[in-house]
Design an enzyme around this catalytic site. Structure first.
Site, mmCIF file in Angstrom:
data_model
loop_
_atom_site.group_PDB
_atom_site.id
_atom_site.type_symbol
_atom_site.label_atom_id
_atom_site.label_comp_id
_atom_site.label_asym_id
_atom_site.label_seq_id
_atom_site.Cartn_x
_atom_site.Cartn_y
_atom_site.Cartn_z
ATOM 1 N N HIS A 184 2.915 46.518 10.091
ATOM 2 C CA HIS A 184 4.094 45.984 10.909
ATOM 3 C C HIS A 184 5.015 45.982 11.875
ATOM 4 O O HIS A 184 4.949 45.383 13.213
ATOM 5 C CB HIS A 184 5.053 45.501 9.520
ATOM 6 C CG HIS A 184 6.516 44.938 10.085
ATOM 7 N ND1 HIS A 184 7.129 45.431 10.632
ATOM 8 C CD2 HIS A 184 6.340 43.226 10.088
ATOM 9 C CE1 HIS A 184 8.115 44.311 10.918
ATOM 10 N NE2 HIS A 184 7.893 43.324 10.297
HETATM 11 C C1 LIG Z 1 12.501 44.669 -0.898
HETATM 12 C C2 LIG Z 1 12.125 45.324 0.979
HETATM 13 C C3 LIG Z 1 12.677 45.032 1.525
HETATM 14 C C4 LIG Z 1 12.399 46.684 0.361
HETATM 15 O O1 LIG Z 1 11.063 47.141 -0.437
HETATM 16 P P1 LIG Z 1 10.598 48.999 -0.819
HETATM 17 O O2 LIG Z 1 9.118 48.653 -2.233
HETATM 18 O O3 LIG Z 1 10.718 49.149 0.647
HETATM 19 O O4 LIG Z 1 11.914 49.297 -1.358
HETATM 20 P P2 LIG Z 1 12.408 50.631 -2.391
HETATM 21 O O5 LIG Z 1 13.998 50.000 -2.450
HETATM 22 O O6 LIG Z 1 11.984 50.652 -3.896
HETATM 23 O O7 LIG Z 1 12.709 51.427 -1.189
HETATM 24 C C5 LIG Z 1 12.333 52.470 -0.277
HETATM 25 C C6 LIG Z 1 12.459 53.549 -0.419
HETATM 26 O O8 LIG Z 1 12.239 53.836 1.064
HETATM 27 C C7 LIG Z 1 14.086 53.928 1.128
HETATM 28 N N1 LIG Z 1 14.788 53.255 3.176
HETATM 29 C C8 LIG Z 1 15.734 53.457 3.530
HETATM 30 N N2 LIG Z 1 15.369 52.996 4.310
HETATM 31 C C9 LIG Z 1 14.472 52.683 4.799
HETATM 32 C C10 LIG Z 1 14.094 51.908 5.719
HETATM 33 N N3 LIG Z 1 14.657 51.373 6.724
HETATM 34 N N4 LIG Z 1 12.687 51.571 6.026
HETATM 35 C C11 LIG Z 1 11.560 51.429 4.830
HETATM 36 N N5 LIG Z 1 12.439 52.216 3.601
HETATM 37 C C12 LIG Z 1 13.275 52.690 3.810
HETATM 38 C C13 LIG Z 1 14.728 53.252 -0.030
HETATM 39 O O9 LIG Z 1 16.014 53.788 0.406
HETATM 40 C C14 LIG Z 1 14.086 54.058 -0.600
HETATM 41 O O10 LIG Z 1 13.838 55.094 -0.958
HETATM 42 P P3 LIG Z 1 14.101 55.996 -2.445
HETATM 43 O O11 LIG Z 1 12.563 55.581 -3.048
HETATM 44 O O12 LIG Z 1 14.878 57.287 -2.172
HETATM 45 O O13 LIG Z 1 15.825 55.142 -2.824
HETATM 46 C C15 LIG Z 1 10.227 45.047 0.585
HETATM 47 O O14 LIG Z 1 10.992 43.060 0.569
HETATM 48 C C16 LIG Z 1 9.713 45.268 2.086
HETATM 49 O O15 LIG Z 1 9.951 45.063 2.657
HETATM 50 N N6 LIG Z 1 9.066 46.276 1.929
HETATM 51 C C17 LIG Z 1 7.992 46.901 2.134
HETATM 52 C C18 LIG Z 1 8.569 47.690 2.480
HETATM 53 C C19 LIG Z 1 8.994 47.719 4.052
HETATM 54 O O16 LIG Z 1 8.430 49.444 4.550
HETATM 55 N N7 LIG Z 1 9.532 47.334 4.510
HETATM 56 C C20 LIG Z 1 10.191 47.165 6.005
HETATM 57 C C21 LIG Z 1 8.861 46.710 7.194
HETATM 58 S S1 LIG Z 1 8.716 44.696 6.878
HETATM 59 C C22 LIG Z 1 9.342 43.810 7.739
HETATM 60 O O17 LIG Z 1 11.165 44.615 9.037
HETATM 61 C C23 LIG Z 1 9.443 42.811 7.698
HETATM 62 C C24 LIG Z 1 10.291 41.933 8.761
HETATM 63 O O18 LIG Z 1 9.903 41.754 9.991
HETATM 64 O O19 LIG Z 1 11.276 40.986 7.788
#
Ligand SMILES: CC(C)(COP(=O)(O)OP(=O)(O)OC[C@H]1O[C@@H](n2cnc3c(N)ncnc32)[C@H](O)[C@@H]1OP(=O)(O)O)[C@@H](O)C(=O)NCCC(=O)NCCSC(=O)CC(=O)O
Length: 311
Positions: A184
């Protein structure tokens, strides 16, 4: 606040090529031909009534040429990004994860504030343009390169480089890094820079949707980094908004496709850019639906089974 004065639109902003064979995709991807015919101004008529002092791109001609000339370096940055990820992951293998709680709060908090401010200021452009000019001009005539919306579009492109930093936090904290995440981040950077080079008009919807999704997502990550465990419906809502964004991206691109191929009307989006939009939005939609099913449906079932066994 400053009253806006606009000069005539310079020719280099009239970037458009009306028809292109798919076979020429790779050649045309790098060709930002100047659309001349009888359409002299492909910019939208709507202008913001005022702007704050910083809200204007200085030397838009210079930046446009820079993007056109060097857009492919967004691919170079993505390749370097991927190599750096792999190297840091190797480096971290024998080491303990960093905590990084406070930098993470600051990082996500800053991106959340930026996305919210951008949503508020940028949303005026597509909404007013739809209202004043209608759907066709909104998806086919880009904003004026000196208008406020151009500033926030430019900031959007730059933010896609900054956001690569998200990944550094994940790998330095040794959290699982999923394909969706780095695919992404790399793909969005390439598509955004390519669109910036040709001032893709439908970009006003792509950008607005992403600013909205990121306002929610970075606020969610900020709150999580502070240490609050948010209820499942909150993360489900964020994922749903992201998925709807991807599906809407496919829909808007299809509208542009129809305008260009069926109605044969001029539109500020090259076929190469349009095909890129389809590839990127369709793959994102697929990956986000898969993420939703795995995270909220399959995992929920697994957890329910585990609790039953314990009982
Ligand atoms: C609800 C979501 C926003 C997040 O899902 P996650 O599975 O990542 O959620 P989670 O609560 O388990 O978080 C995973 C761990 O990563 C940490 N974390 C913190 N800041 C972060 C950041 N900026 N990017 C990615 N991860 C991050 C969290 O605090 C957590 O750590 P800990 O385990 O310590 O609590 C989801 O919809 C999602 O987007 N998931 C895909 C994963 C991802 O990387 N998304 C971002 C790029 S996509 C994007 O940006 C789409 C767009 O353009 O709209």
């Amino acid at each position: 606040m400053i009253d806006l004065e606009y000069p005539d639109l310079p020719e280099e902003f009239l970037v458009h090529e009306p028809e292109m064979a798919v076979a020429d995709f790779w050649k045309e991807l790098n060709t930002f031909t100047i659309y001349r015919s009888n359409h002299t101004d492909m910019s939208s008529k709507y202008r913001y009534p005022f702007h704050f002092p910083y809200e204007q791109v200085e030397w838009p001609e210079y930046w446009t040429h820079l993007f056109q000339e060097y857009w492919y370096h967004s691919i170079t940055i993505s390749v370097v990004y991927f190599i750096v990820i792999k190297l840091i992951q190797k480096f971290m293998e024998p080491r303990k994860p960093f905590n990084l709680r406070y930098p993470l709060i600051l990082w996500n908090g800053a991106l959340a504030l930026f996305s919210i401010a951008a949503t508020i200021r940028f949303s005026v452009d597509p909404i007013r343009s739809l209202y004043v000019e209608g759907l066709y001009r909104t998806i086919c005539y880009s904003c004026h390169p000196k208008d406020v919306a151009a500033f926030w579009s430019f900031a959007f492109a730059l933010s896609k480089i900054v956001e690569l930093g998200d990944t550094m936090f994940i790998i330095l904290r040794k959290r699982p890094l999923i394909f969706l995440h780095y695919y992404h981040h790399a793909a969005v950077l390439i598509y955004t820079v390519h669109s910036g080079a040709e001032h893709t008009a439908a970009g006003r919807f792509y950008i607005l949707m992403n600013y909205i999704a990121h306002s929610l997502m970075y606020t969610y990550y900020t709150v999580s980094a502070i240490g609050y465990r948010l209820p499942k419906w909150v993360s489900m809502t964020v994922t749903t908004v992201q998925t709807v964004q991807m599906l809407a991206g496919v829909g808007i691109s299809y509208l542009v496709y129809r305008v260009k191929t069926i109605y044969n009307l001029p539109c500020q989006q090259s076929m190469a850019n349009l095909y890129l939009a389809f590839v990127i939005y369709i793959t994102f939609a697929f990956l986000f639906i898969q993420f939703f099913i795995n995270t909220y449906i399959r995992n929920a079932k697994k957890n329910a089974k585990k609790t039953k066994k314990v009982e």
